[in-house]
Design a protein around this motif. Structure first.
Motif, PDB file in Angstrom:
ATOM      1  N   VAL A   1     131.380  16.098 102.672  1.00 17.35           N
ATOM      2  CA  VAL A   1     131.505  14.813 101.984  1.00 17.35           C
ATOM      3  C   VAL A   1     131.043  13.690 102.906  1.00 17.35           C
ATOM      4  N   PHE A   2     130.659  12.581 102.303  1.00 20.10           N
ATOM      5  CA  PHE A   2     130.289  11.400 103.073  1.00 20.10           C
ATOM      6  C   PHE A   2     131.538  10.846 103.746  1.00 20.10           C
ATOM      7  N   LEU A   3     131.486  10.697 105.054  1.00 25.28           N
ATOM      8  CA  LEU A   3     132.596  10.106 105.806  1.00 25.28           C
ATOM      9  C   LEU A   3     132.474   8.595 105.696  1.00 25.28           C
ATOM     10  N   ASN A   4     133.391   7.979 104.948  1.00 20.42           N
ATOM     11  CA  ASN A   4     133.286   6.566 104.598  1.00 20.42           C
ATOM     12  C   ASN A   4     133.208   5.665 105.818  1.00 20.42           C
ATOM     13  N   PHE A   5     132.671   4.471 105.608  1.00 22.14           N
ATOM     14  CA  PHE A   5     132.592   3.502 106.690  1.00 22.14           C
ATOM     15  C   PHE A   5     133.998   3.154 107.178  1.00 22.14           C
TER      16      PHE A   5
ATOM     17  N   ALA B   1     127.495  -0.269 110.570  1.00 22.02           N
ATOM     18  CA  ALA B   1     127.368  -1.548 109.873  1.00 22.02           C
ATOM     19  C   ALA B   1     128.089  -2.611 110.686  1.00 22.02           C
ATOM     20  N   ASP B   2     127.356  -3.575 111.178  1.00 19.36           N
ATOM     21  CA  ASP B   2     127.906  -4.622 112.025  1.00 19.36           C
ATOM     22  C   ASP B   2     128.639  -5.664 111.179  1.00 19.36           C
ATOM     23  N   ALA B   3     129.811  -6.107 111.671  1.00 21.45           N
ATOM     24  CA  ALA B   3     130.615  -7.074 110.928  1.00 21.45           C
ATOM     25  C   ALA B   3     129.850  -8.362 110.664  1.00 21.45           C
TER      26      ALA B   3
ATOM     27  N   GLY C   1     132.114  -3.434 114.285  1.00 19.77           N
ATOM     28  CA  GLY C   1     131.504  -2.844 113.106  1.00 19.77           C
ATOM     29  C   GLY C   1     132.197  -1.575 112.669  1.00 19.77           C
ATOM     30  N   LEU C   2     131.670  -0.982 111.602  1.00 20.34           N
ATOM     31  CA  LEU C   2     132.194   0.256 111.022  1.00 20.34           C
ATOM     32  C   LEU C   2     131.104   1.322 111.084  1.00 20.34           C
TER      33      LEU C   2
END
Length: 339
Positions: A151-155, A193-195, A297-298
């Motif tokens: 499964v896609f490991l969420n951000f 993904a940078d904040a 970020g995430l």
């Protein structure tokens, strides 16, 4: 959830760090002569500092700056690092391989970690080990944990359960991810993904909601599985985004975030969508590592097919903090581990 469609190119929130071949070879020779770091971690960290001090000054400064300045990029991609000459089969249980006889990969991981902070071990994550083997485990294929694959490991960022109810305060400041072996098809992508990009991507109303204490984080999957018997353990209400506009911090639990009203639920959905829109995408290969700021970020991971045949994807990871003083209440007497 689907993976990001594309990566953002040439952005100041990501830096590339390429090691010249002669530097790689010199580092590799020194690391190959260094024993298992778990025998004496303090001696090993001192030795790694000596070894990595040989990096070209400009390269060394880029890594050091990554760790110490609020306005620097949130993710760094290190390429052409040395690798172990012989690599055993990928373990199937997520634990260190008893057949691994050289420790070049561990040296790369801990050497980079020592330039940006101090590696830390939490007893509820990989039994407090400083080096985490991140490997697909058959029983965890569908989970939002480092054992997952299908499964896609969420951000998310990596958080730590804390009895004070704030899971973001004691969490690592950085992660380092180093690749020992890629997945069979080479399709497992790591995203960041940078904040700062997220804040620019969402509208003002959504941003105000994300900055409000309307969200409760679920504890990490390892804590829920191993300590809480599968029950959710929610944080106190917290915002998803905090801090000044120029240097925001973002928090999201991989194991679930509970929105406390409809506006928060909509904002949470928009946050994950914005992450997919702005994310950098990296397909890690042996000899490559990611330096990840866990506050700026995430990060996420795409699905991939695990075969559990000894040749599956194998990463190593460290948790890194700039300062352990303010989490000294978590110290385990007589060890360097934190509970």
């Amino acid at each position: 959830m689907t993976a990001p469609a594309s990566a953002v190119a040439a952005d100041p929130t990501l830096i590339g760090i390429d090691l010249p071949d002669d530097v790689r070879d010199r580092l590799g020779a020194d690391l190959a002569a260094t024993p298992d770091p778990t025998r004496d971690i303090d001696w090993s960290m001192a030795r790694y500092l000596q070894i990595f001090a040989q990096l070209p000054t400009e390269t060394l400064q880029r890594v050091l700056d990554f760790g110490r300045h609020p306005d620097t990029p949130g993710v760094g991609h290190v390429r052409n690092a040395p690798v172990d000459e012989h690599l055993p089969a990928t373990p199937r249980d997520g634990n260190p391989s008893p057949d691994k006889k050289s420790f070049v990969a561990e040296g790369v991981l801990l050497g980079l970690s020592g330039l940006i902070g101090e590696p830390v071990g939490f007893t509820t994550e990989k039994n407090g080990r400083l080096v985490h083997d991140v490997i697909p485990v058959e029983g965890g294929a569908m989970t939002q944990t480092n054992q997952g694959s299908a499964v896609f490991l969420n951000f998310h960022n990596d958080i730590v359960h804390d009895e004070r109810g704030r899971y973001d305060l004691a969490s690592p400041d950085f992660l380092v991810l180093s690749c020992l072996r890629a997945d069979h098809e080479g399709v497992a992508g790591t995203y960041y993904a940078d904040a700062r990009d997220i804040c620019r991507a969402v509208d003002e109303r959504t941003l105000r909601t994300l900055r409000s204490p309307l969200f409760r984080m679920n504890a990490p999957g390892s804590y829920v599985r191993d300590v809480a018997g599968g029950a959710e353990v929610l944080s106190e209400p917290v915002p998803m985004i905090s801090g000044p506009e120029a240097c925001p911090e973002v928090s999201a639990a991989a194991n679930g975030v509970h929105a406390m009203n409809d506006a928060a639920r909509s904002a949470l959905d928009r946050l994950q969508a914005a992450c997919r829109e702005v994310a950098h995408e990296v397909f890690l290969r042996p000899g490559e590592a990611l330096l990840i700021n866990n506050r700026k970020g995430l990060h996420a991971r795409s699905p991939f097919t695990a075969r559990y045949d000894g040749q599956d994807r194998w990463l190593q990871r460290t948790y890194v903090r700039r300062n352990q003083w303010d989490i000294r209440y978590r110290a385990t007497p007589g060890t360097r581990r934190l509970h």
